[in-house]
Design a protein around this motif. Structure first.
Motif, mmCIF file in Angstrom:
data_model
loop_
_atom_site.group_PDB
_atom_site.id
_atom_site.type_symbol
_atom_site.label_atom_id
_atom_site.label_comp_id
_atom_site.label_asym_id
_atom_site.label_seq_id
_atom_site.Cartn_x
_atom_site.Cartn_y
_atom_site.Cartn_z
ATOM 1 N N TYR A 200 46.356 32.468 -1.641
ATOM 2 C CA TYR A 200 44.917 32.339 -1.402
ATOM 3 C C TYR A 200 44.220 31.686 -2.599
ATOM 4 N N LYS A 201 43.481 30.638 -2.324
ATOM 5 C CA LYS A 201 42.720 29.966 -3.373
ATOM 6 C C LYS A 201 41.244 30.301 -3.214
ATOM 7 N N GLY A 202 40.632 30.714 -4.321
ATOM 8 C CA GLY A 202 39.233 31.110 -4.273
ATOM 9 C C GLY A 202 38.297 29.918 -4.371
ATOM 10 N N PRO A 203 37.004 30.180 -4.226
ATOM 11 C CA PRO A 203 36.417 31.510 -3.977
ATOM 12 C C PRO A 203 36.445 31.893 -2.498
ATOM 13 N N LEU A 204 36.589 33.196 -2.235
ATOM 14 C CA LEU A 204 36.548 33.743 -0.881
ATOM 15 C C LEU A 204 35.486 34.839 -0.824
ATOM 16 N N TRP A 205 34.813 34.915 0.312
ATOM 17 C CA TRP A 205 33.767 35.923 0.467
ATOM 18 C C TRP A 205 34.330 37.337 0.466
ATOM 19 N N ASN A 206 35.507 37.497 1.056
ATOM 20 C CA ASN A 206 36.087 38.835 1.209
ATOM 21 C C ASN A 206 37.507 38.876 0.662
ATOM 22 N N ILE A 207 37.936 40.046 0.267
ATOM 23 C CA ILE A 207 39.317 40.235 -0.162
ATOM 24 C C ILE A 207 40.216 40.152 1.065
ATOM 25 N N PRO A 208 41.246 39.317 1.043
ATOM 26 C CA PRO A 208 42.192 39.300 2.163
ATOM 27 C C PRO A 208 42.756 40.697 2.404
ATOM 28 N N MET A 209 42.864 41.061 3.661
ATOM 29 C CA MET A 209 43.272 42.415 4.012
ATOM 30 C C MET A 209 44.605 42.803 3.384
ATOM 31 N N ASP A 210 45.529 41.825 3.286
ATOM 32 C CA ASP A 210 46.845 42.169 2.755
ATOM 33 C C ASP A 210 46.865 42.313 1.245
ATOM 34 N N LEU A 211 45.704 42.083 0.577
ATOM 35 C CA LEU A 211 45.638 42.223 -0.877
ATOM 36 C C LEU A 211 44.752 43.384 -1.338
ATOM 37 N N ILE A 212 44.067 44.026 -0.392
ATOM 38 C CA ILE A 212 43.146 45.107 -0.767
ATOM 39 C C ILE A 212 43.877 46.209 -1.529
ATOM 40 N N ASN A 213 45.041 46.567 -1.080
ATOM 41 C CA ASN A 213 45.791 47.640 -1.724
ATOM 42 C C ASN A 213 46.081 47.313 -3.187
ATOM 43 N N GLU A 214 46.494 46.077 -3.454
ATOM 44 C CA GLU A 214 46.809 45.693 -4.836
ATOM 45 C C GLU A 214 45.551 45.574 -5.688
ATOM 46 N N PHE A 215 44.497 45.013 -5.128
ATOM 47 C CA PHE A 215 43.273 44.849 -5.910
ATOM 48 C C PHE A 215 42.623 46.190 -6.254
ATOM 49 N N THR A 216 42.884 47.222 -5.461
ATOM 50 C CA THR A 216 42.305 48.547 -5.725
ATOM 51 C C THR A 216 43.312 49.496 -6.374
ATOM 52 N N MET A 217 44.389 48.929 -6.955
ATOM 53 C CA MET A 217 45.421 49.740 -7.603
ATOM 54 C C MET A 217 45.932 50.809 -6.652
ATOM 55 N N HIS A 218 46.274 50.349 -5.442
ATOM 56 C CA HIS A 218 46.840 51.225 -4.409
ATOM 57 C C HIS A 218 45.891 52.375 -4.083
ATOM 58 N N GLY A 219 44.622 52.033 -3.979
ATOM 59 C CA GLY A 219 43.607 52.992 -3.566
ATOM 60 C C GLY A 219 43.047 53.855 -4.673
ATOM 61 N N LYS A 220 43.527 53.680 -5.909
ATOM 62 C CA LYS A 220 43.022 54.499 -7.011
ATOM 63 C C LYS A 220 41.596 54.108 -7.398
ATOM 64 N N ILE A 221 41.283 52.811 -7.287
ATOM 65 C CA ILE A 221 39.911 52.367 -7.554
ATOM 66 C C ILE A 221 39.136 52.478 -6.251
ATOM 67 N N THR A 222 38.280 53.481 -6.169
ATOM 68 C CA THR A 222 37.557 53.772 -4.925
ATOM 69 C C THR A 222 36.190 53.112 -4.881
ATOM 70 N N ARG B 101 36.689 33.359 -8.357
ATOM 71 C CA ARG B 101 35.306 32.930 -8.587
ATOM 72 C C ARG B 101 35.230 31.502 -9.116
ATOM 73 N N TYR B 102 36.191 31.126 -9.944
ATOM 74 C CA TYR B 102 36.171 29.805 -10.570
ATOM 75 C C TYR B 102 37.139 28.831 -9.899
ATOM 76 N N GLY B 103 37.512 29.135 -8.651
ATOM 77 C CA GLY B 103 38.414 28.252 -7.939
ATOM 78 C C GLY B 103 39.874 28.515 -8.224
ATOM 79 N N ASP B 104 40.176 29.619 -8.922
ATOM 80 C CA ASP B 104 41.565 29.960 -9.223
ATOM 81 C C ASP B 104 42.208 30.669 -8.026
ATOM 82 N N PHE B 105 43.530 30.717 -8.009
ATOM 83 C CA PHE B 105 44.243 31.430 -6.961
ATOM 84 C C PHE B 105 44.064 32.930 -7.151
ATOM 85 N N LEU B 106 43.942 33.640 -6.038
ATOM 86 C CA LEU B 106 43.772 35.091 -6.120
ATOM 87 C C LEU B 106 45.020 35.729 -6.713
#
Length: 287
Positions: A37-59, A187-192
């Motif tokens: 996935y190359k940014g910027p994107l409005w929403n977190i891709p569903m298959d990356l939510i778990n990793e971006f939230t540290m497996h649900g630890k970041i609530t 945000r700066y056009g980098d890959f997620l």
């Protein structure tokens, strides 16, 4: 004479080998870590939510969308007059965009002098922190950023991370002021990349000399992902960010630092030593 030539040749070969090794490490780690996935994107891709939230630890996560990807090839050019004005502003110890952070950095640089040192700046849209470094007596500044900048100043230069690693050059002093918290969010056009910030710190260790210092500021508070603007670091992610770095100084950190709600404009400054001794960091990072 022949022995001297052989020794010099051997050293040069080792230096080239080490530089190519670092570059290969960079390429392999980026390949391993980056997503499709190359940014910027409005929403977190569903298959990356778990990793971006540290497996649900970041609530705590919310949305603050930015698109700061460059749409043309225009290279910002900073002339000598503009750069001199910034250095003079720093000489007067004035505050700029991040206000309190600048004051914390001034205090940190008084305690940990950088006079005569070569300084690398990670993430630099405009050369304010380069100006501060020169104001405090740095010998030179080298800026590393996604996007190229041109500086009409004999002590300022720009490069890419790839070129820096390829050259094998390392720096005794580094600044990263409100930079790494953006890495991997697109945000700066980098890959997620869910761990783009951690990878940035890992790469920084290859650019900073062993025992060298990194002056770093990131948003501190309750762990929070603000998509796609930035991350806020608290008791969960901040120790990961500082892994294998030794905290040797804190400026603006108190006992409430990791309990604050979002306040990105009051980012404390940490002084980290490029070391593997991070055993005492937990007591220092959140006050």
């Amino acid at each position: 004479m022949r022995l001297s030539i052989l020794l010099i040749s051997g050293i040069a070969s080792l230096s080239l080998f080490f530089s190519l090794y670092l570059l290969q490490c960079y390429r392999e780690e980026m390949k391993w870590s980056a997503t499709r996935y190359k940014g910027p994107l409005w929403n977190i891709p569903m298959d990356l939510i778990n990793e971006f939230t540290m497996h649900g630890k970041i609530t705590r996560w919310s949305t603050m969308y930015f698109d700061q990807s460059r749409v043309d090839d225009t290279i910002p050019v900073w002339d000598i007059n503009s750069l001199t004005a910034l250095i003079q502003k720093a000489d007067r110890r004035e505050q700029y965009y991040y206000e309190h952070t600048d004051l914390f950095l001034y205090h940190a640089l008084r305690k940990f002098p950088i006079t005569g040192q070569d300084v690398v700046i990670f993430g630099s849209q405009e050369p304010w922190y380069e100006a501060i470094a020169l104001s405090f007596g740095a010998n030179s500044t080298t800026s590393i950023d996604y996007r190229e900048n041109s500086y009409d100043h004999p002590k300022m230069s720009w490069t890419t991370l790839q070129e820096c690693l390829k050259s094998g050059r390392r720096f005794p002093i580094a600044f990263s002021i409100s930079s790494f918290e953006h890495d991997g969010l697109g945000r700066y056009g980098d890959f997620l990349n869910p761990n783009g910030d951690l990878l940035a710190m890992k790469m920084a260790k290859k650019v900073v000399t062993d025992g060298g210092l990194l002056f770093i500021a990131v948003p501190i508070g309750q762990d929070h992902l603000v998509w796609n603007a930035h991350r806020i670091y608290g008791r969960l992610r901040l120790p990961l960010l500082f892994q294998n770095w030794e905290v040797v100084g804190t400026f603006g950190v108190d006992v409430t630092s990791c309990e604050r709600s979002e306040d990105i404009y009051k980012q404390p400054v940490y002084v980290l030593r490029n070391s593997h001794d991070d055993s005492k960091n937990v007591q220092k990072i959140c006050g």
